[in-house]
Scaffold this motif. Sequence first.
Motif, PDB file in Angstrom:
ATOM      1  N   THR A 116      41.339  37.701  42.491  1.00  0.00           N
ATOM      2  CA  THR A 116      40.407  36.573  42.560  1.00  0.00           C
ATOM      3  C   THR A 116      39.284  36.968  43.512  1.00  0.00           C
ATOM      4  N   PRO A 117      38.195  37.542  43.000  1.00  0.00           N
ATOM      5  CA  PRO A 117      37.207  38.227  43.838  1.00  0.00           C
ATOM      6  C   PRO A 117      36.393  37.331  44.749  1.00  0.00           C
ATOM      7  N   TYR A 118      36.411  36.021  44.557  1.00  0.00           N
ATOM      8  CA  TYR A 118      35.598  35.156  45.412  1.00  0.00           C
ATOM      9  C   TYR A 118      36.420  34.387  46.437  1.00  0.00           C
ATOM     10  N   LYS A 119      37.693  34.721  46.549  1.00  0.00           N
ATOM     11  CA  LYS A 119      38.468  34.174  47.659  1.00  0.00           C
ATOM     12  C   LYS A 119      38.096  34.906  48.948  1.00  0.00           C
ATOM     13  N   PRO A 120      38.448  34.372  50.108  1.00  0.00           N
ATOM     14  CA  PRO A 120      38.152  35.072  51.361  1.00  0.00           C
ATOM     15  C   PRO A 120      38.783  36.459  51.392  1.00  0.00           C
ATOM     16  N   MET A 121      38.110  37.381  52.082  1.00  0.00           N
ATOM     17  CA  MET A 121      38.633  38.726  52.214  1.00  0.00           C
ATOM     18  C   MET A 121      40.044  38.675  52.792  1.00  0.00           C
ATOM     19  N   GLY A 122      40.931  39.478  52.230  1.00  0.00           N
ATOM     20  CA  GLY A 122      42.329  39.484  52.643  1.00  0.00           C
ATOM     21  C   GLY A 122      43.213  38.636  51.772  1.00  0.00           C
ATOM     22  N   LYS A 123      42.611  37.794  50.901  1.00  0.00           N
ATOM     23  CA  LYS A 123      43.392  36.907  50.042  1.00  0.00           C
ATOM     24  C   LYS A 123      43.056  37.103  48.564  1.00  0.00           C
ATOM     25  N   ARG A 124      42.438  38.229  48.245  1.00  0.00           N
ATOM     26  CA  ARG A 124      41.925  38.419  46.885  1.00  0.00           C
ATOM     27  C   ARG A 124      42.927  39.053  45.933  1.00  0.00           C
ATOM     28  N   PHE A 125      43.949  39.686  46.452  1.00  0.00           N
ATOM     29  CA  PHE A 125      44.944  40.341  45.607  1.00  0.00           C
ATOM     30  C   PHE A 125      46.311  39.694  45.812  1.00  0.00           C
ATOM     31  N   LYS A 126      47.002  39.479  44.705  1.00  0.00           N
ATOM     32  CA  LYS A 126      48.323  38.865  44.762  1.00  0.00           C
ATOM     33  C   LYS A 126      49.235  39.605  43.790  1.00  0.00           C
ATOM     34  N   GLU A 127      50.282  40.229  44.320  1.00  0.00           N
ATOM     35  CA  GLU A 127      51.214  40.943  43.465  1.00  0.00           C
ATOM     36  C   GLU A 127      52.103  39.962  42.709  1.00  0.00           C
ATOM     37  N   LEU A 128      52.354  40.281  41.438  1.00  0.00           N
ATOM     38  CA  LEU A 128      53.081  39.388  40.548  1.00  0.00           C
ATOM     39  C   LEU A 128      54.397  40.026  40.108  1.00  0.00           C
ATOM     40  N   THR A 129      55.115  39.338  39.238  1.00  0.00           N
ATOM     41  CA  THR A 129      56.410  39.815  38.765  1.00  0.00           C
ATOM     42  C   THR A 129      56.262  41.166  38.064  1.00  0.00           C
ATOM     43  N   PRO A 130      56.994  42.181  38.482  1.00  0.00           N
ATOM     44  CA  PRO A 130      56.861  43.493  37.848  1.00  0.00           C
ATOM     45  C   PRO A 130      57.556  43.558  36.493  1.00  0.00           C
ATOM     46  N   THR A 131      57.072  44.458  35.664  1.00  0.00           N
ATOM     47  CA  THR A 131      57.758  44.782  34.413  1.00  0.00           C
ATOM     48  C   THR A 131      58.819  45.840  34.694  1.00  0.00           C
ATOM     49  N   LYS A 132      59.670  46.089  33.715  1.00  0.00           N
ATOM     50  CA  LYS A 132      60.665  47.150  33.827  1.00  0.00           C
ATOM     51  C   LYS A 132      60.301  48.346  32.953  1.00  0.00           C
ATOM     52  N   ILE A 133      59.144  48.264  32.285  1.00  0.00           N
ATOM     53  CA  ILE A 133      58.725  49.307  31.347  1.00  0.00           C
ATOM     54  C   ILE A 133      57.513  50.049  31.897  1.00  0.00           C
ATOM     55  N   ALA A 134      57.614  51.370  32.002  1.00  0.00           N
ATOM     56  CA  ALA A 134      56.485  52.173  32.462  1.00  0.00           C
ATOM     57  C   ALA A 134      55.383  52.149  31.409  1.00  0.00           C
ATOM     58  N   ARG A 135      54.174  51.839  31.854  1.00  0.00           N
ATOM     59  CA  ARG A 135      53.006  51.821  30.969  1.00  0.00           C
ATOM     60  C   ARG A 135      51.945  52.708  31.614  1.00  0.00           C
ATOM     61  N   GLY A 178      52.163  50.335  24.162  1.00  0.00           N
ATOM     62  CA  GLY A 178      51.885  51.760  24.299  1.00  0.00           C
ATOM     63  C   GLY A 178      52.435  52.384  25.558  1.00  0.00           C
ATOM     64  N   SER A 179      52.144  53.662  25.711  1.00  0.00           N
ATOM     65  CA  SER A 179      52.495  54.576  26.790  1.00  0.00           C
ATOM     66  C   SER A 179      53.147  55.790  26.153  1.00  0.00           C
TER      67      SER A 179
END
Length: 605
Positions: free
Chosen positions: A430-449, A467-468
Amino acid sequence: MPSLAKTHLIFLLHIWLTSSVNSAPNIVDPNFLTDPGGIQKDPNNQDSIIKLEADNKDLGISDGGSDYAKPELEAKFMGEWVIDNPNAGVAAMQLQLMPNDQVVWFDTTSLGISGFKLPEGVPCPLNPEAKNQPDCFAHAIAYDWKTTKYRPLTLQGDAWCSSGNLWPNGNLMATGGTFSGDRAIRVLANDDPKADFKTRIGALAAVRWYASNQVLPDGSAVVLGGRDSYSYEIVPPQMEFKPQKFDLPFLQQTTTPPLGPGRPVENNLYPFQYLLPDGNIFLFANNRAITFAPLTAKVIREYPILPGGSRNYPPSGLSALFPLKLTADGQPPNPEIVICGGNLPNAYEVVDARHVTEKVYMPALTDCHRIQPMNKDAVWLKEQNMPSPRTMGDLLHLANGDLLMINGAKAGTSGWEDARDPNLTPVLYTPYKPMGKRFKELTPTKIARMYHSCSALLPDTKVLVAGSNMHQFYTYDTEYPTELRVEKFSPPYMDPAFDGSRPVIDPKGTDAVLKYGKPFKIAAALKSKEPMVLGEIKVTMLYPPFTTHGFSQNQRMLVPAITGIENNVITAVAPADGKLAPPGYYILFVSRLGAPGPGMWIHID
């Protein structure tokens, strides 16, 4: 405020002090980087974040205003992965969502059999890459994202590492490739659900292998670059045309010289290009950028070098044009572009089997930079670092205007067996949030892509991932097998708690055909039965991209101005012209406080 020259100097000094490269063997070409590579502070360190915010504000760049008059809904849901199809038969090297709701993807005809043998009764086409012997395996499919069913398509002329775009009528044009297909165009009709590719071999003016496309305001496309192709051409939306080629020395200037015959190290393949609101094209290759006029090839301006590494194939960083927020009176917006990740300029030559016998998998980069290319004194601004390194990832627009980083690896580069440590964790950006709050890690997949994987935002607001294939041939008995499973990812905005807030579009009361600069209507209603009100509603229009090798060509999101909402009917103003929105099909979404409902196909001309 300091003078622009002083501000520019302050910024360059800041880059000199804060630039870094990830830990890697001491084998960086010292002549490549424009900075000495000082040590960068931890991007999550509050002192570093405050410093970056202060520098950006000093340069006149704000964090942007909210799209709403009240706070957005906060999701506790971190996303969900579901297998959509356990085996689609063909690995997705190149992928395009079409307006008929088929997702078309394909790989190559020159590297042996796929996982999809043609059904009995379907003729086996002759394969020029196999001495014109019949080829009874599909190398392309049309996948119905609603039903998970798919059908084979016929590739003529090898489309390996090709490019593509949609025509204004919704037809898919795939361009270039290699061997017999290196100057081919292949067209798949949008209005026939049983259509197959029609192909013209040798139609292009130059070999286009690892090229990229950008649709122009008249619906034609710039087909640019490729291996040993330091030019571009303009291809109209029609099968028959006379090639119109322009030399572009910038492409040769940004090529890393090869180390010997058959050992290419370009670092500028699949260059990033974006149509700007003034009709010119912003082009980024390797670590440099220019703006040029597509009808004349005149270079309009050059930009400062982006320090830190190489961002195009094979180091393969991520890039996107931010959503273009429009005004009711048609004033051109100030576009902004972000580039993240990639790897060091020699990361490919120390890992690829054509160069070394002992592979060194350099850690991918974590840094991001932003630029507003139409500003008078445009410079690269240091963005918050990504939570993890990433190469070969996709950077997609989501339905509500946020972005999603997905797929890729944490070490190595593009190429067969040239990466490891898959990055399984998607990141909400979310590029217009304050610096330090722009990236949020989400639920990972189990498949390498990783290498040769693709993704696309669907009209139902989910993300399809396919794919992959890290290997020259379809290979299943290895650490990273050729991947034929298809997944769908539900982003955080699909939190069940938001269901009552999702606007549901009524096609009967919504204008499906838009005219440039004219008002249009959208009939929609909230599932909660509450009335929609100004300040809580946002409209977005997505041009569906052609995604391959970590770059979504032609990806473009517009945010039309809303002039009123009455009785659950939204009045908005269509983009002013084709420089803002090239003619063709878009997916229309309506969001309430960040929660989008399912989209609807519309057309603008």
